[in-house]
Design a protein around this motif. Structure first.
Motif, PDB file in Angstrom:
ATOM      1  N   UNK A  18       0.824  -1.204   0.000  1.00  0.00           N
ATOM      2  CA  UNK A  18       0.000   0.000   0.000  1.00  0.00           C
ATOM      3  C   UNK A  18       0.862   1.259   0.000  1.00  0.00           C
ATOM      4  N   UNK A  19       2.064   1.149   0.577  1.00  0.00           N
ATOM      5  CA  UNK A  19       3.019   2.266   0.588  1.00  0.00           C
ATOM      6  C   UNK A  19       3.853   2.313  -0.691  1.00  0.00           C
ATOM      7  N   UNK A  20       3.558   1.427  -1.625  1.00  0.00           N
ATOM      8  CA  UNK A  20       4.270   1.430  -2.893  1.00  0.00           C
ATOM      9  C   UNK A  20       5.628   0.755  -2.841  1.00  0.00           C
ATOM     10  N   UNK A  21       5.850  -0.088  -1.831  1.00  0.00           N
ATOM     11  CA  UNK A  21       7.145  -0.750  -1.685  1.00  0.00           C
ATOM     12  C   UNK A  21       7.085  -2.184  -2.213  1.00  0.00           C
ATOM     13  N   UNK A  22       8.096  -2.612  -2.952  1.00  0.00           N
ATOM     14  CA  UNK A  22       8.165  -4.021  -3.357  1.00  0.00           C
ATOM     15  C   UNK A  22       8.433  -4.895  -2.146  1.00  0.00           C
ATOM     16  N   UNK A  23       8.053  -6.165  -2.240  1.00  0.00           N
ATOM     17  CA  UNK A  23       8.238  -7.082  -1.121  1.00  0.00           C
ATOM     18  C   UNK A  23       8.928  -8.355  -1.596  1.00  0.00           C
ATOM     19  N   UNK A  24       9.652  -8.976  -0.686  1.00  0.00           N
ATOM     20  CA  UNK A  24      10.196 -10.318  -0.885  1.00  0.00           C
ATOM     21  C   UNK A  24       9.632 -11.175   0.227  1.00  0.00           C
TER      22      UNK A  24
ATOM     23  N   UNK B 250      -1.566 -13.100  -2.458  1.00  0.00           N
ATOM     24  CA  UNK B 250      -1.458 -11.647  -2.363  1.00  0.00           C
ATOM     25  C   UNK B 250      -0.262 -11.091  -3.124  1.00  0.00           C
ATOM     26  N   UNK B 251       0.749 -11.916  -3.346  1.00  0.00           N
ATOM     27  CA  UNK B 251       1.951 -11.467  -4.047  1.00  0.00           C
ATOM     28  C   UNK B 251       2.089 -12.239  -5.352  1.00  0.00           C
ATOM     29  N   UNK B 252       2.105 -11.522  -6.452  1.00  0.00           N
ATOM     30  CA  UNK B 252       2.343 -12.121  -7.763  1.00  0.00           C
ATOM     31  C   UNK B 252       3.819 -11.966  -8.084  1.00  0.00           C
ATOM     32  N   UNK B 253       4.509 -13.070  -8.196  1.00  0.00           N
ATOM     33  CA  UNK B 253       5.954 -13.047  -8.369  1.00  0.00           C
ATOM     34  C   UNK B 253       6.371 -12.241  -9.603  1.00  0.00           C
ATOM     35  N   UNK B 254       7.241 -11.264  -9.380  1.00  0.00           N
ATOM     36  CA  UNK B 254       7.730 -10.437 -10.471  1.00  0.00           C
ATOM     37  C   UNK B 254       6.842  -9.257 -10.820  1.00  0.00           C
ATOM     38  N   UNK B 255       5.662  -9.172 -10.175  1.00  0.00           N
ATOM     39  CA  UNK B 255       4.747  -8.058 -10.460  1.00  0.00           C
ATOM     40  C   UNK B 255       4.708  -7.065  -9.298  1.00  0.00           C
ATOM     41  N   UNK B 256       4.242  -7.514  -8.152  1.00  0.00           N
ATOM     42  CA  UNK B 256       4.214  -6.624  -6.987  1.00  0.00           C
ATOM     43  C   UNK B 256       5.154  -7.108  -5.887  1.00  0.00           C
TER      44      UNK B 256
END
Length: 318
Positions: free
Chosen positions: A284-290, A300-306
């Motif tokens: 929501x803060x626009x940060x990528x996640x690992x 909730x996380x699409x690999x390579x997208x968000x």
């Protein structure tokens, strides 16, 4: 949400967490919504025994025996809201029977223990006994990911993903207010990583520390900095073994959005997680996640997208 019975707008909320954790977690957001629908909310929470009034809330803290004694003082309620199918969920089924109220149970965790110990074996044994009873006796079970839905026990359920307050958690411009503290500046040089959560064996932090050490060894010391925001049983050990990392301890929820915005990326190497809010808030803060590819995280996380998904317990890939 189940409508309160006519003439009675009291809710019982049962959770295996302390009042402090409740006020600094997703439970605070849930209760804020419920507060608008109910006149009175009795919160049965875990910890030292006490009873405390706080506006619409009445905190009844203790253990199962404390709860059983306190439940006698409740004349009736319009809804019982449980948060697990463990001890709290089983107590909720008793309240459902005694108060003749509908029972809604929210399941936000797979309730799996990574560390082998007598205590965790005992918890798993109790859970195996309570789980089916809670699911069958609930009016509705709400799961926060498809991955943790119990398929072997017939019960009424639905999946409702966790939400995030995008007014609080949002990208912020680089301003003086977002400038890092002196403590953070000492450890943050290039890529700034952030971990937000408890420090316990299920979080897989040893793999994150190993990955950071390898990167800094190969790319140069200080190439990557890591900030840890959270408390837990492993805090002292992690601080001792990883002196180059910054440990902030528990950060008040009001300060978390600014903390996320001061970093480049949020990492969650967890081994057991259903639908973690830490990732929602980071995105929501626009940060990528690992994050680890476990349970509901791929929902909730699409690999390579968000973000990027990695196998659990693999410091090399991480």
């Amino acid at each position: 949400m189940t409508e309160p019975a006519e003439g009675n707008h009291d809710l019982v909320y049962v959770v295996l967490s302390s009042e402090e954790v409740i006020r600094n977690s997703i439970h605070a957001s849930v209760l804020e919504k419920l507060e608008k629908e109910y006149d009175r909310i009795y919160i049965f929470c875990w910890g030292k025994p006490y009873r405390k009034e706080a506006g619409k809330y009445c905190f009844i803290s203790g253990n199962l025996f404390t709860w059983l004694r306190a439940s006698r003082t409740l004349k009736r309620c319009s809804l019982v809201y449980g948060n697990d199918y463990f001890i709290g969920g089983y107590f909720s089924t008793l309240l459902r029977k005694w108060k003749k109220a509908p029972l809604v149970v929210r399941v936000g965790s797979p309730w799996v223990y990574e560390q082998r110990s007598l205590a965790n074996w005992l918890k798993a044994t109790i859970r195996a006994w309570t789980k089916e009873k809670v699911l069958r006796k609930s009016s509705l079970v709400i799961y926060n990911s498809h991955a943790v839905v119990e398929q072997r026990v017939p019960h009424t359920h639905r999946v409702c993903y966790n939400g995030v307050d995008t007014k609080r958690f949002a990208p912020e411009a680089k301003t003086e207010e977002l400038a890092a503290s002196k403590r953070e500046k000492k450890t943050q040089k290039n890529l700034k990583l952030l971990y937000v959560g408890n420090l316990n064996p299920e979080k897989g932090l040893e793999y994150l520390f190993a990955a950071i050490a390898t990167i800094n060894q190969e790319a140069g010391e200080g190439s990557v900095s890591l900030t840890i925001a959270g408390n837990g049983p492993l805090l002292e050990q992690c601080q001792k073994e990883n002196p180059s990392c910054l440990f902030l301890g528990k950060v008040p929820r009001a300060e978390v959005p600014a903390l996320i915005n001061r970093h480049d990326l949020v990492v969650l190497p967890t081994l057991v997680e259903s639908f973690p809010n830490a990732l929602l808030e980071a995105m929501a803060c626009g940060k990528p996640v690992i994050a680890s590819k476990v349970y509901g995280i791929p929902e909730m996380v699409t690999n390579g997208y968000n973000g990027f998904l990695v196998p659990p317990k693999d410091a090399t890939v991480l």
